[in-house]
Design a protein around this motif. Structure first.
Motif, PDB file in Angstrom:
ATOM      1  N   GLU A 144       0.937  -1.098  -0.003  1.00 36.98           N
ATOM      2  CA  GLU A 144      -0.165   0.050   0.016  1.00 36.98           C
ATOM      3  C   GLU A 144       0.879   1.187  -0.110  1.00 36.98           C
ATOM      4  O   GLU A 144       0.212   2.413  -0.176  1.00 36.98           O
ATOM      5  CB  GLU A 144      -1.099  -0.029   1.137  1.00 36.98           C
ATOM      6  N   ILE A 145       2.233   1.098  -0.068  1.00 33.38           N
ATOM      7  CA  ILE A 145       3.109   2.397  -0.024  1.00 33.38           C
ATOM      8  C   ILE A 145       3.951   2.186  -1.244  1.00 33.38           C
ATOM      9  O   ILE A 145       3.724   3.324  -2.042  1.00 33.38           O
ATOM     10  CB  ILE A 145       4.048   2.174   1.302  1.00 33.38           C
ATOM     11  N   VAL A 146       4.198   1.249  -1.607  1.00 29.70           N
ATOM     12  CA  VAL A 146       4.738   0.972  -3.141  1.00 29.70           C
ATOM     13  C   VAL A 146       3.797  -0.328  -3.560  1.00 29.70           C
ATOM     14  O   VAL A 146       3.281  -0.930  -3.064  1.00 29.70           O
ATOM     15  CB  VAL A 146       6.150   0.595  -3.079  1.00 29.70           C
ATOM     16  N   THR A 147       3.931  -0.302  -4.889  1.00 30.07           N
ATOM     17  CA  THR A 147       3.176  -1.378  -5.441  1.00 30.07           C
ATOM     18  C   THR A 147       3.923  -2.997  -5.182  1.00 30.07           C
ATOM     19  O   THR A 147       4.992  -3.093  -4.840  1.00 30.07           O
ATOM     20  CB  THR A 147       3.104  -1.487  -7.243  1.00 30.07           C
ATOM     21  N   PRO A 148       3.125  -3.933  -5.491  1.00 29.70           N
ATOM     22  CA  PRO A 148       3.778  -5.283  -5.207  1.00 29.70           C
ATOM     23  C   PRO A 148       4.921  -5.447  -5.859  1.00 29.70           C
ATOM     24  O   PRO A 148       5.673  -5.925  -5.387  1.00 29.70           O
ATOM     25  CB  PRO A 148       2.443  -6.298  -5.579  1.00 29.70           C
ATOM     26  N   LEU A 149       4.929  -5.026  -7.131  1.00 28.12           N
ATOM     27  CA  LEU A 149       6.229  -5.338  -8.016  1.00 28.12           C
ATOM     28  C   LEU A 149       7.415  -4.520  -7.176  1.00 28.12           C
ATOM     29  O   LEU A 149       8.539  -4.999  -7.183  1.00 28.12           O
ATOM     30  CB  LEU A 149       5.972  -4.770  -9.221  1.00 28.12           C
ATOM     31  N   SER A 150       7.032  -3.321  -6.801  1.00 25.69           N
ATOM     32  CA  SER A 150       8.185  -2.693  -6.238  1.00 25.69           C
ATOM     33  C   SER A 150       8.670  -3.148  -4.779  1.00 25.69           C
ATOM     34  O   SER A 150       9.807  -3.383  -4.695  1.00 25.69           O
ATOM     35  CB  SER A 150       7.950  -1.163  -5.796  1.00 25.69           C
ATOM     36  N   LEU A 151       7.576  -3.819  -4.219  1.00 27.00           N
ATOM     37  CA  LEU A 151       7.993  -4.484  -2.850  1.00 27.00           C
ATOM     38  C   LEU A 151       8.905  -5.599  -3.159  1.00 27.00           C
ATOM     39  O   LEU A 151       9.930  -6.056  -2.369  1.00 27.00           O
ATOM     40  CB  LEU A 151       6.587  -4.697  -2.169  1.00 27.00           C
ATOM     41  N   ALA A 152       8.492  -6.413  -4.076  1.00 25.31           N
ATOM     42  CA  ALA A 152       9.322  -7.432  -4.450  1.00 25.31           C
ATOM     43  C   ALA A 152      10.658  -7.203  -5.124  1.00 25.31           C
ATOM     44  O   ALA A 152      11.601  -7.917  -4.517  1.00 25.31           O
ATOM     45  CB  ALA A 152       8.950  -8.117  -5.723  1.00 25.31           C
ATOM     46  N   GLN A 153      10.952  -6.082  -5.458  1.00 21.98           N
ATOM     47  CA  GLN A 153      12.345  -5.537  -5.589  1.00 21.98           C
ATOM     48  C   GLN A 153      12.885  -4.984  -4.157  1.00 21.98           C
ATOM     49  O   GLN A 153      14.168  -5.516  -4.132  1.00 21.98           O
ATOM     50  CB  GLN A 153      12.337  -4.238  -6.644  1.00 21.98           C
ATOM     51  N   MET A 154      12.234  -4.649  -3.352  1.00 18.90           N
ATOM     52  CA  MET A 154      12.803  -4.343  -1.970  1.00 18.90           C
ATOM     53  C   MET A 154      13.000  -5.502  -1.287  1.00 18.90           C
ATOM     54  O   MET A 154      13.998  -5.533  -0.467  1.00 18.90           O
ATOM     55  CB  MET A 154      11.738  -3.572  -1.441  1.00 18.90           C
ATOM     56  N   GLN A 155      12.514  -6.696  -1.669  1.00 17.23           N
ATOM     57  CA  GLN A 155      12.987  -7.909  -1.052  1.00 17.23           C
ATOM     58  C   GLN A 155      13.957  -8.806  -1.424  1.00 17.23           C
ATOM     59  O   GLN A 155      14.062  -9.839  -1.202  1.00 17.23           O
ATOM     60  CB  GLN A 155      11.442  -8.653  -0.531  1.00 17.23           C
ATOM     61  N   ARG A 156      14.366  -8.446  -2.644  1.00 16.10           N
ATOM     62  CA  ARG A 156      15.543  -8.812  -3.183  1.00 16.10           C
ATOM     63  C   ARG A 156      16.906  -8.377  -2.545  1.00 16.10           C
ATOM     64  O   ARG A 156      17.285  -7.557  -2.411  1.00 16.10           O
ATOM     65  CB  ARG A 156      15.934  -8.541  -4.702  1.00 16.10           C
ATOM     66  N   THR A 157      17.382  -9.413  -1.639  1.00 14.63           N
ATOM     67  CA  THR A 157      18.517  -9.243  -0.759  1.00 14.63           C
ATOM     68  C   THR A 157      19.829  -9.667  -1.253  1.00 14.63           C
ATOM     69  O   THR A 157      19.984 -10.335  -2.017  1.00 14.63           O
ATOM     70  CB  THR A 157      18.191  -9.795   0.543  1.00 14.63           C
ATOM     71  N   VAL A 158      20.822  -8.866  -0.673  1.00 14.49           N
ATOM     72  CA  VAL A 158      22.341  -9.233  -0.860  1.00 14.49           C
ATOM     73  C   VAL A 158      22.838  -9.288   0.399  1.00 14.49           C
ATOM     74  O   VAL A 158      22.476  -8.405   1.426  1.00 14.49           O
ATOM     75  CB  VAL A 158      23.120  -8.314  -1.770  1.00 14.49           C
ATOM     76  N   PRO A 159      24.198  -9.816   0.684  1.00 13.60           N
ATOM     77  CA  PRO A 159      24.933  -9.844   1.917  1.00 13.60           C
ATOM     78  C   PRO A 159      25.372  -8.343   1.763  1.00 13.60           C
ATOM     79  O   PRO A 159      26.069  -7.959   1.070  1.00 13.60           O
ATOM     80  CB  PRO A 159      25.732 -10.985   1.953  1.00 13.60           C
ATOM     81  N   VAL A 160      25.242  -7.687   3.192  1.00 15.20           N
ATOM     82  CA  VAL A 160      25.785  -6.299   3.652  1.00 15.20           C
ATOM     83  C   VAL A 160      26.449  -6.449   4.930  1.00 15.20           C
ATOM     84  O   VAL A 160      25.870  -6.833   5.803  1.00 15.20           O
ATOM     85  CB  VAL A 160      24.812  -5.249   3.439  1.00 15.20           C
ATOM     86  N   VAL A 161      27.642  -5.792   5.074  1.00 13.69           N
ATOM     87  CA  VAL A 161      28.208  -5.816   6.324  1.00 13.69           C
ATOM     88  C   VAL A 161      27.832  -4.236   7.015  1.00 13.69           C
ATOM     89  O   VAL A 161      28.171  -3.282   6.115  1.00 13.69           O
ATOM     90  CB  VAL A 161      29.952  -5.736   6.043  1.00 13.69           C
ATOM     91  N   SER A 162      27.233  -4.675   8.162  1.00 10.79           N
ATOM     92  CA  SER A 162      26.776  -3.633   8.811  1.00 10.79           C
ATOM     93  C   SER A 162      28.012  -2.687   9.465  1.00 10.79           C
ATOM     94  O   SER A 162      29.055  -3.064   9.555  1.00 10.79           O
ATOM     95  CB  SER A 162      25.853  -3.895   9.992  1.00 10.79           C
ATOM     96  N   PHE A 163      27.669  -1.707  10.135  1.00  7.31           N
ATOM     97  CA  PHE A 163      28.636  -0.738  10.756  1.00  7.31           C
ATOM     98  C   PHE A 163      29.184  -1.585  12.134  1.00  7.31           C
ATOM     99  O   PHE A 163      30.323  -1.176  12.319  1.00  7.31           O
ATOM    100  CB  PHE A 163      27.785   0.492  11.622  1.00  7.31           C
ATOM    101  N   GLU A 164      28.448  -2.463  12.662  1.00  2.00           N
ATOM    102  CA  GLU A 164      28.985  -3.501  13.595  1.00  2.00           C
ATOM    103  C   GLU A 164      29.871  -4.490  13.304  1.00  2.00           C
ATOM    104  O   GLU A 164      30.111  -5.362  14.139  1.00  2.00           O
ATOM    105  CB  GLU A 164      27.678  -3.894  14.593  1.00  2.00           C
ATOM    106  N   GLY A 165      29.959  -4.696  11.681  1.00  5.23           N
ATOM    107  CA  GLY A 165      30.653  -5.721  11.385  1.00  5.23           C
ATOM    108  C   GLY A 165      29.882  -7.013  11.136  1.00  5.23           C
ATOM    109  O   GLY A 165      30.550  -8.037  10.726  1.00  5.23           O
TER     110      GLY A 165
END
Length: 382
Positions: free
Chosen positions: A270-291
């Protein structure tokens, strides 16, 4: 999937966080139509004023989900291409080959390789996030400093990159999100704060959420106590702070109720379309500030919770303030928690944060809020 909310268990876990050393903690947990809100401790150590569950609070990098949603809306409008080089839009800020190599998607999911500007804007935090040699003087010195976003972006772009554009694991960097804010301004003609406010905050009906333009927090709120790994002792209040050092990358003020509402609507398409939400939910590994290695999408963390499945959300911190918001993939179970002390772990000689009773107490509160394990098992951790 979900257990009914045990209000007594939630209250006990919340108060255990306060007893472990947190001045104030407040939360909202939802299970379907059932809602629990609670608070424990104080908003002000000097006066003993209690925290309440409806207080407004700086929520740090949870802001990034709002910013990412605003960019995805412009992708839907045809004004932005996710896989278009950022140099096509902002050639002066990211010039030449670098601007050609870094795409909008890489900025949103932190795979651009751009360094974070923080050590350059706050020189006494020169080793951040390597903590052993850091000092807190810059926090006091820059309480009311007004940074311009392009100044900060320039520091990050000029610094040695963390890795090649598109490489994984990615590296978490506020430089990415300040560039996204400049992108929003370029394609919409609005200040990023206005664009996000009109298209995300107001669209979601969040009446207690704002991107502040000044250093104050309007409305009822707690003091924000920063310990800086024991180097600020006793911890000092930084609730009055000019947040231009992060802008719409991490300056949001919200409530636990508004956060739950936002993520519930976002995951419902309801904020972005389901297609956009699917893009938001495509993940990659990322190193956070805490390592730590996290599964990061376009402004969303993916959390695999034992016995409960997939949760989506984000966490964040500002000086003295922390928050986390997580929502199950089906939108039924939610938790948003806010605390008013940050960086409570002291460091050993090598700069490694040492265990603190708050670590276990907060983890136990998360388990209870998410309904992980049986009630008997959870009590065993409290």
């Amino acid at each position: 999937m979900n257990d009914p909310l045990d209000h007594a268990e939630l209250n006990a876990a919340l108060h255990n966080v306060h007893r472990a050393g947190m001045p104030g903690v407040f939360a909202e947990v939802r299970d379907g139509e059932e809602v629990w809100r609670g608070a424990a401790g104080v908003a002000d150590l000097a006066t003993g004023r209690p925290v309440t569950a409806d207080m407004r609070h700086r929520v740090g990098s949870i802001t990034k989900t709002f910013t990412a949603a605003a960019v995805l809306q412009q992708v839907e409008n045809g004004l932005v291409g996710l896989d278009t080089p950022i140099g096509r839009y902002l050639p002066r800020l990211v010039p030449g080959e670098l601007g050609d190599a870094i795409t909008v998607r890489m900025l949103i999911n932190h795979t651009s390789g751009l360094a974070d500007y923080l050590p350059y804007a706050y020189p006494s935090l020169k080793a951040f996030p390597s903590l052993a040699d850091t000092t807190p003087e810059s926090l006091d010195d820059n309480r009311l400093t007004r940074f311009h976003p392009t100044e900060l972006i320039g520091m990050g772009v000029a610094a040695r990159p963390a890795h090649r554009p598109g490489g994984t694991p990615g590296t978490y960097s506020n430089t990415n999100y300040l560039l996204l804010c400049q992108l929003l301004e370029k394609v919409t003609g609005l200040a990023a704060e206005q664009c996000i406010t009109e298209n995300v905050i107001e669209r979601a009906g969040l009446t207690d959420t704002e991107l502040p333009l000044g250093p104050e927090i309007d409305g009822p709120h707690a003091q924000h106590y920063e310990a800086w790994f024991g180097m600020i002792d006793p911890p000092r209040d930084f609730s009055v702070f000019d947040m231009s050092w992060v802008g719409p990358a991490a300056s949001l003020i919200s409530t636990v109720a508004d956060l739950n509402r936002f993520f519930r609507l976002l995951l419902a398409g309801e904020i972005v379309t389901p297609l956009s939400l699917a893009q938001m939910q495509r993940t990659v590994p990322v190193v956070s500030f805490e390592g730590k290695l996290v599964d990061y999408g376009l402004g969303l963390h993916r959390n695999q919770v034992p016995d409960r499945g997939t949760f989506w959300g984000h966490d964040g911190s500002a000086w003295g303030a922390g928050a986390i918001s997580m929502t199950s993939a089906d939108g039924t179970r939610q938790m948003s928690i806010a605390v008013n002390l940050q960086r409570w772990n002291r460091l050993d000689a090598s700069g490694k944060p040492q265990p603190h009773p708050l670590d276990g107490a907060i983890a136990a509160l998360h388990r209870v809020a998410l309904g992980v394990g049986s009630a008997e098992d959870r009590r065993g951790h409290l």
